[in-house]
Each structure stands twice: as structure tokens, then as C-alpha cells.
Design an enzyme around this catalytic site. Structure first.
Site, short mmCIF file in Angstrom:
data_model
loop_
_atom_site.label_atom_id
_atom_site.label_comp_id
_atom_site.label_asym_id
_atom_site.label_seq_id
_atom_site.Cartn_x
_atom_site.Cartn_y
_atom_site.Cartn_z
N THR A 35 37.08 44.57 36.19
CA THR A 35 36.88 43.21 36.31
C THR A 35 36.49 42.84 37.57
O THR A 35 35.74 43.75 38.28
CB THR A 35 38.00 42.15 35.92
OG1 THR A 35 37.84 41.04 35.86
CG2 THR A 35 39.18 42.52 36.89
N ASN A 36 36.53 41.48 38.18
CA ASN A 36 36.05 41.10 39.68
C ASN A 36 36.86 39.99 40.16
O ASN A 36 37.92 39.55 39.35
CB ASN A 36 34.45 40.74 39.62
CG ASN A 36 34.32 39.58 38.73
OD1 ASN A 36 34.92 38.57 38.88
ND2 ASN A 36 33.53 39.73 37.56
N ARG A 37 36.57 39.55 41.37
CA ARG A 37 37.52 38.70 42.02
C ARG A 37 37.19 37.30 41.39
O ARG A 37 37.94 36.38 42.25
CB ARG A 37 37.24 38.90 43.57
CG ARG A 37 37.76 40.02 44.07
CD ARG A 37 37.65 39.94 45.72
NE ARG A 37 37.96 41.28 46.31
CZ ARG A 37 39.20 41.53 46.35
NH1 ARG A 37 40.27 41.09 46.11
NH2 ARG A 37 39.29 42.97 46.91
#
Ligand code: C5P
Length: 217
Positions: A29-31
Site C-alpha cells: 500500500t502507500n501513505r
């Protein structure tokens, strides 16, 4: 009390990250926190629009008054957007969609073995690109989160994805981008005119973005 300048308009918004599984217990995933997209959803509701919010996993409360569609992967988000595209007048792509996903999702938990391992990734569909192909006279608004060459990359995306507006933010700057409650945005239109704004809360930024969209109606 804000003016109801989006009364009668239907808005489709993507927000948050996507989650791309590797096996039953792991994902990439990402931030993205989803804050900017959710503030845009709230601002549209406040200003009289009907809102469909397609969201990846976040820790924020579902905004009041929206039709909420929770998704996990980019593929799920793509399908949800395509299901609701026709009825929409305005599409805002605020989601940080994973560009790639693991080629294979293992049925069982991956066991640790060798010192190094390689995960093969394949490209995800680009949701806002597809929106740009299918949109007709709908308005599409995208985001460009970058760490370098912000304006050039943003202009390139605006053109490639046939957007009407793009909101650029330098995520390496303090007070901008992921996780924080503030943002420093630049709004670029189809004539490639750039408007720069000072640091403001994401709520304020959302209303600034809606002001720019309202001018296109
Ligand atoms: O190319 P990049 O991912 O930086 O473009 C950002 C814009 O494109 C955002 O509006 C984002 O929501 C959208 N996007 C998308 N589907 C993807 C990748 C990006 O809708 N697979």
C-alpha cells in the site's frame, strides 16, 4: 453556511490508498490517509451536490450525506468507478491508486526461505485515464503528488488523462501531502495556467478546489 453552488450536481470521488494483496496476510500500500479526498467529499455535500465516495481503507469517519463505497484493490476501485461514471457530472480522482500489484496472490501464507526474494508486479488500470477516455462533457479533476518536477509532471498528467483541472502538491514539503491536516496546493487548468496557494488546512484547500471547479460549470 456555504452557498449551494453545486445543487443538482452528481459527483464521483475516489479517495485513500489501495491495498494490493500478496498472500492472505500481506499487502502493498502507500501513505495516503484519505484526508484530502474526504474533505472534498464533505465540501461538495455542504455545497449541495450528491456525492458517491469510492474509498480505499482509511481511518477516517465516513462523511455524512455521501453514498459510500468501500474498496481495497485498484481493480475494485476501477470497477466501482465504472459502475457510477455514467450518472456523474464531476469526477474527482483523489485516491493514491497503487500503480502496480503483485502478479500472483498466493493462496497460502508465503513462507520464509531464501535470503532474498523477488515479487513480480504488474501494472494496475489507470482509473482517471479511463475516465478521461469515456467522460464526454463531464468534468474530471485529478491530483499529482510528486517529490520533484511538480508542475511539469502535473501538466503532463493533465493532458494524458484528459483532465479539466489538476491539483499538484509537493509531498516532500513540510505541511503538504500525506498524513498531515494541511496542504500546499497548485491548481492547473486546461490552458496550463498555474494558481499557487499558501499552506492551508485540507478543508480550506477542498473549498478552494471546489471554487475552481465551479468556474467550469
Ligand atoms: O500518474 P499518477 O498516479 O501520479 O496520477 C495521479 C492521478 O491519477 C490522481 O488523480 C489519481 O487518483 C489518478 N490515478 C488513477 N488510477 C491509477 C493511478 C492514478 O485514477 N492507477
Amino acid at each position: 453556511e456555504k452557498e449551494k453552488d453545486f445543487e443538482g450536481k452528481k459527483v464521483l470521488i475516489t479517495a485513500g490508498p489501495t491495498r494490493e494483496p500478496l498472500d492472505p496476510v500481506r499487502y502493498i500500500t502507500n501513505r495516503s490517509s484519505g484526508k484530502m479526498g474526504y474533505e472534498i467529499a464533505k465540501a461538495f455535500v455542504e455545497r449541495g451536490a450528491r456525492v458517491v465516495l469510492v474509498s480505499g481503507p482509511t481511518h477516517i469517519d465516513i462523511p455524512k450525506g455521501v453514498t459510500f463505497i468501500p474498496v481495497e484493490t485498484a481493480a475494485d476501485m476501477y470497477n466501482a468507478v465504472m459502475m457510477h461514471l455514467e450518472e456523474a457530472d464531476i469526477i474527482v480522482g483523489a485516491a493514491a491508486v497503487a500503480d502496480y500489484r503483485p502478479k500472483e496472490v498466493k493462496k497460502e501464507k508465503i513462507k520464509k526461505d531464501e535470503e532474498t526474494m523477488v515479487i513480480e508486479l504488474v501494472k494496475n488500470p489507470d482509473i482517471m485515464y479511463e475516465v478521461g477516455q469515456k467522460k464526454g462533457n463531464k468534468i474530471s479533476v485529478g491530483f499529482a503528488a510528486e517529490t520533484e518536477n511538480l508542475i511539469d509532471y502535473a501538466k503532463k498528467k493533465l493532458k494524458e488523462k484528459n483532465m479539466d483541472l489538476i491539483v499538484a502538491n509537493d509531498v516532500s514539503q513540510e505541511g503538504a501531502g500525506f498524513e498531515v491536516d494541511t496542504n500546499i496546493i497548485k491548481v492547473i487548468n486546461k490552458d496550463l495556467e498555474v494558481k499557487e496557494y499558501p499552506m492551508m488546512t485540507k478543508r480550506e484547500a477542498a473549498h478552494v478546489i471546489l471554487d475552481e471547479i465551479a468556474k467550469l460549470l
